[in-house]
Design a protein around this motif. Structure first.
Motif, PDB file in Angstrom:
ATOM      1  N   PRO A 269      17.158  51.822  83.361  1.00  0.00           N
ATOM      2  CA  PRO A 269      17.283  52.405  82.020  1.00  0.00           C
ATOM      3  C   PRO A 269      18.658  52.969  81.731  1.00  0.00           C
ATOM      4  N   ALA A 270      19.368  53.455  82.765  1.00  0.00           N
ATOM      5  CA  ALA A 270      20.714  54.006  82.555  1.00  0.00           C
ATOM      6  C   ALA A 270      21.674  52.920  82.099  1.00  0.00           C
ATOM      7  N   ILE A 271      21.533  51.729  82.668  1.00  0.00           N
ATOM      8  CA  ILE A 271      22.390  50.608  82.283  1.00  0.00           C
ATOM      9  C   ILE A 271      22.075  50.159  80.863  1.00  0.00           C
ATOM     10  N   LYS A 272      20.788  50.083  80.534  1.00  0.00           N
ATOM     11  CA  LYS A 272      20.402  49.653  79.186  1.00  0.00           C
ATOM     12  C   LYS A 272      20.861  50.663  78.135  1.00  0.00           C
ATOM     13  N   ARG A 273      20.745  51.956  78.445  1.00  0.00           N
ATOM     14  CA  ARG A 273      21.223  52.985  77.502  1.00  0.00           C
ATOM     15  C   ARG A 273      22.730  52.892  77.334  1.00  0.00           C
ATOM     16  N   PHE A 274      23.417  52.718  78.446  1.00  0.00           N
ATOM     17  CA  PHE A 274      24.884  52.644  78.392  1.00  0.00           C
ATOM     18  C   PHE A 274      25.348  51.481  77.523  1.00  0.00           C
ATOM     19  N   LEU A 275      24.709  50.343  77.662  1.00  0.00           N
ATOM     20  CA  LEU A 275      25.124  49.142  76.938  1.00  0.00           C
ATOM     21  C   LEU A 275      24.591  49.071  75.513  1.00  0.00           C
ATOM     22  N   GLY A 276      23.721  50.012  75.151  1.00  0.00           N
ATOM     23  CA  GLY A 276      23.211  50.042  73.787  1.00  0.00           C
ATOM     24  C   GLY A 276      21.980  49.214  73.556  1.00  0.00           C
ATOM     25  N   ALA A 277      21.360  48.709  74.650  1.00  0.00           N
ATOM     26  CA  ALA A 277      20.120  47.961  74.501  1.00  0.00           C
ATOM     27  C   ALA A 277      18.959  48.908  74.209  1.00  0.00           C
ATOM     28  N   GLU A 278      19.122  50.166  74.588  1.00  0.00           N
ATOM     29  CA  GLU A 278      18.165  51.225  74.268  1.00  0.00           C
ATOM     30  C   GLU A 278      18.945  52.421  73.745  1.00  0.00           C
ATOM     31  N   GLY A 279      18.330  53.187  72.840  1.00  0.00           N
ATOM     32  CA  GLY A 279      19.022  54.353  72.299  1.00  0.00           C
ATOM     33  C   GLY A 279      20.186  53.943  71.410  1.00  0.00           C
ATOM     34  N   ASP A 280      20.979  54.921  71.016  1.00  0.00           N
ATOM     35  CA  ASP A 280      22.121  54.636  70.143  1.00  0.00           C
ATOM     36  C   ASP A 280      23.192  55.709  70.310  1.00  0.00           C
ATOM     37  N   SER A 281      23.904  55.648  71.440  1.00  0.00           N
ATOM     38  CA  SER A 281      24.990  56.605  71.670  1.00  0.00           C
ATOM     39  C   SER A 281      26.130  56.383  70.687  1.00  0.00           C
ATOM     40  N   GLY A 282      26.243  55.172  70.167  1.00  0.00           N
ATOM     41  CA  GLY A 282      27.313  54.883  69.222  1.00  0.00           C
ATOM     42  C   GLY A 282      27.204  55.681  67.938  1.00  0.00           C
ATOM     43  N   GLN A 283      25.987  56.003  67.542  1.00  0.00           N
ATOM     44  CA  GLN A 283      25.787  56.752  66.304  1.00  0.00           C
ATOM     45  C   GLN A 283      26.501  58.095  66.336  1.00  0.00           C
ATOM     46  N   GLN A 284      26.543  58.718  67.502  1.00  0.00           N
ATOM     47  CA  GLN A 284      27.191  60.018  67.637  1.00  0.00           C
ATOM     48  C   GLN A 284      28.704  59.932  67.474  1.00  0.00           C
ATOM     49  N   LEU A 285      29.250  58.742  67.679  1.00  0.00           N
ATOM     50  CA  LEU A 285      30.687  58.525  67.537  1.00  0.00           C
ATOM     51  C   LEU A 285      31.034  57.797  66.242  1.00  0.00           C
ATOM     52  N   GLY A 286      30.015  57.354  65.510  1.00  0.00           N
ATOM     53  CA  GLY A 286      30.255  56.567  64.307  1.00  0.00           C
ATOM     54  C   GLY A 286      30.560  55.118  64.619  1.00  0.00           C
ATOM     55  N   LEU A 287      30.093  54.660  65.799  1.00  0.00           N
ATOM     56  CA  LEU A 287      30.379  53.304  66.242  1.00  0.00           C
ATOM     57  C   LEU A 287      29.110  52.465  66.302  1.00  0.00           C
ATOM     58  N   ASP A 288      29.293  51.175  66.517  1.00  0.00           N
ATOM     59  CA  ASP A 288      28.188  50.254  66.701  1.00  0.00           C
ATOM     60  C   ASP A 288      27.356  50.683  67.910  1.00  0.00           C
ATOM     61  N   PRO A 289      26.022  50.478  67.886  1.00  0.00           N
ATOM     62  CA  PRO A 289      25.194  50.853  69.030  1.00  0.00           C
ATOM     63  C   PRO A 289      25.660  50.237  70.351  1.00  0.00           C
ATOM     64  N   ARG A 290      26.298  49.066  70.266  1.00  0.00           N
ATOM     65  CA  ARG A 290      26.748  48.390  71.485  1.00  0.00           C
ATOM     66  C   ARG A 290      28.260  48.514  71.682  1.00  0.00           C
ATOM     67  N   TRP A 291      28.790  49.649  71.280  1.00  0.00           N
ATOM     68  CA  TRP A 291      30.235  49.873  71.408  1.00  0.00           C
ATOM     69  C   TRP A 291      30.713  49.744  72.855  1.00  0.00           C
ATOM     70  N   SER A 292      29.968  50.314  73.797  1.00  0.00           N
ATOM     71  CA  SER A 292      30.400  50.242  75.194  1.00  0.00           C
ATOM     72  C   SER A 292      30.200  48.839  75.765  1.00  0.00           C
ATOM     73  N   TYR A 293      29.167  48.152  75.302  1.00  0.00           N
ATOM     74  CA  TYR A 293      28.992  46.741  75.692  1.00  0.00           C
ATOM     75  C   TYR A 293      30.195  45.923  75.226  1.00  0.00           C
ATOM     76  N   ASN A 294      30.646  46.166  74.015  1.00  0.00           N
ATOM     77  CA  ASN A 294      31.812  45.445  73.497  1.00  0.00           C
ATOM     78  C   ASN A 294      33.046  45.689  74.362  1.00  0.00           C
ATOM     79  N   ILE A 295      33.213  46.926  74.819  1.00  0.00           N
ATOM     80  CA  ILE A 295      34.359  47.249  75.673  1.00  0.00           C
ATOM     81  C   ILE A 295      34.289  46.466  76.979  1.00  0.00           C
ATOM     82  N   ILE A 296      33.175  46.623  77.695  1.00  0.00           N
ATOM     83  CA  ILE A 296      33.094  46.081  79.045  1.00  0.00           C
ATOM     84  C   ILE A 296      33.001  44.559  79.036  1.00  0.00           C
ATOM     85  N   SER A 297      32.242  43.991  78.117  1.00  0.00           N
ATOM     86  CA  SER A 297      32.082  42.534  78.093  1.00  0.00           C
ATOM     87  C   SER A 297      33.359  41.817  77.685  1.00  0.00           C
ATOM     88  N   LYS A 298      34.236  42.498  76.983  1.00  0.00           N
ATOM     89  CA  LYS A 298      35.460  41.854  76.492  1.00  0.00           C
ATOM     90  C   LYS A 298      36.716  42.255  77.276  1.00  0.00           C
TER      91      LYS A 298
END
Length: 338
Positions: A269-298
């Motif tokens: 679950p920690a990995i899924k939350r981090f990548l935005g597959a669950e939850g929405d940490s991006g909302q707190q920053l004003g970013l896409d839910p998968r903001w961290s996924y975009n960073i790491i995958s690219k």
């Protein structure tokens, strides 16, 4: 070179007229659809263009990571090469959105220049490089040497303090650019070149015969290098800061550029939350839910960025040392991304 200087001056002048220091940088970057990143004028491993003008390096990859987080595309970056004298003015005036340029985080810079450091991306320290032919194996044997330093950097005061503390004399040769120092050092104008140890390894590659020079073992200062943004722009500060933390957290979680896609369906679950597959940490920053996924995958995680630009897979071959993660004997530590 003249075209580059003119283009840089034009960009800085234009940006200074159109972007107030207290502006909401996030909105400006989104509207422009491009990040403007202040970098060095060319330091191997950190930020340097190739013959085709394509930039690469540790600091460059951080800029790319911010662009991936904010715009979803790491290639949407304009790089502005800045001298040590230009770098703070460019950031203060709005000429660049973020400064990612081997800059030491100090109290005076963080409190009196209208800028804020988002964190430490690389723990460094000032060292000394000499010709092997001098037969010197310690900085404590440099009494009477001529020492090249770059104008407007913390190295000037550090070297003065070091020689004074050890009751040694030296003749300073202060030059206004790293390339100028290389020319002076290569032609024998000074016996010693002093700057951050990482930069010495990079600059040695530019010398006529790199094998004829050695970096001495002494490290005489603390040089926490990190990106900086303007003060009074908290939303942008948070985005750039958590981009750095996301790079570190991904390495700790074992998420890489190659396995980020698979991580979206991980049973952890920690990995899924981090990548935005669950939850929405991006909302707190004003970013896409998968903001961290975009960073790491690219772009990759912190360890991948370090290895390809500075580590054993690079020309510099610098050991991780204290730049390893906290659970691997280093100082790198990110608050939980949750």
């Amino acid at each position: 070179m003249m075209r580059t200087i003119f283009a840089t001056a034009l960009l800085l002048g234009s940006a200074a007229m159109t972007i107030p220091a207290a502006a909401d940088t996030f909105d400006i970057v989104k509207q422009r659809d491009k990040l403007t990143c202040g970098v060095s004028q060319g330091v191997a491993g950190f930020s340097a263009p190739d013959d085709a003008g394509k930039w690469s390096g540790f600091d460059i990859d951080f800029c790319r990571a911010v662009a991936a987080a904010v715009l979803g595309d790491p290639e949407k970056v304009s790089y502005v090469p800045l001298s040590t004298k230009e770098r703070f003015t460019a950031l203060q005036s709005g000429g660049v959105d973020v400064l990612s340029r081997q800059t030491t985080w100090t109290l005076s810079r963080d409190s009196s220049l209208g800028i804020r450091f988002v964190g430490t991306a690389y723990y460094d320290g000032q060292g000394f490089m000499i010709r092997k032919a001098l037969g010197v194996d310690s900085a404590l044997k440099l009494d009477g040497a001529t020492v090249c330093t770059e104008q407007g950097t913390t190295t000037e005061q550090n070297v003065a303090d070091y020689f004074s503390a050890h009751k040694m004399k030296y003749e300073p040769v202060v030059i206004d650019s790293a390339d100028g120092i290389i020319k002076a050092f290569d032609t024998g104008r000074c016996d010693v070149y002093t700057t951050d140890a990482s930069a010495l390894y990079a600059q040695r590659l530019k010398l006529t015969d790199p094998s004829a020079y050695v970096v001495l073992p002494e490290i005489i200062s603390k040089e926490p290098l990190g990106p900086a943004v303007r003060q009074g722009d908290d939303k942008w500060f948070n985005i750039v800061r958590w981009t750095l933390f996301a790079l570190l957290e991904a390495e700790e979680l074992g998420i890489t550029k190659d396995n980020a896609e698979a991580g979206l369906s991980s049973e952890n679950p920690a990995i899924k939350r981090f990548l935005g597959a669950e939850g929405d940490s991006g909302q707190q920053l004003g970013l896409d839910p998968r903001w961290s996924y975009n960073i790491i995958s690219k772009v990759g995680n912190f360890g991948e960025i370090f290895e390809r630009n500075l580590g054993q897979s690079s020309e510099l071959k610098i050991d991780r040392g204290i730049n390893a993660l906290w659970n691997a004997g280093g100082l790198m530590y990110a608050p939980p991304v949750r």
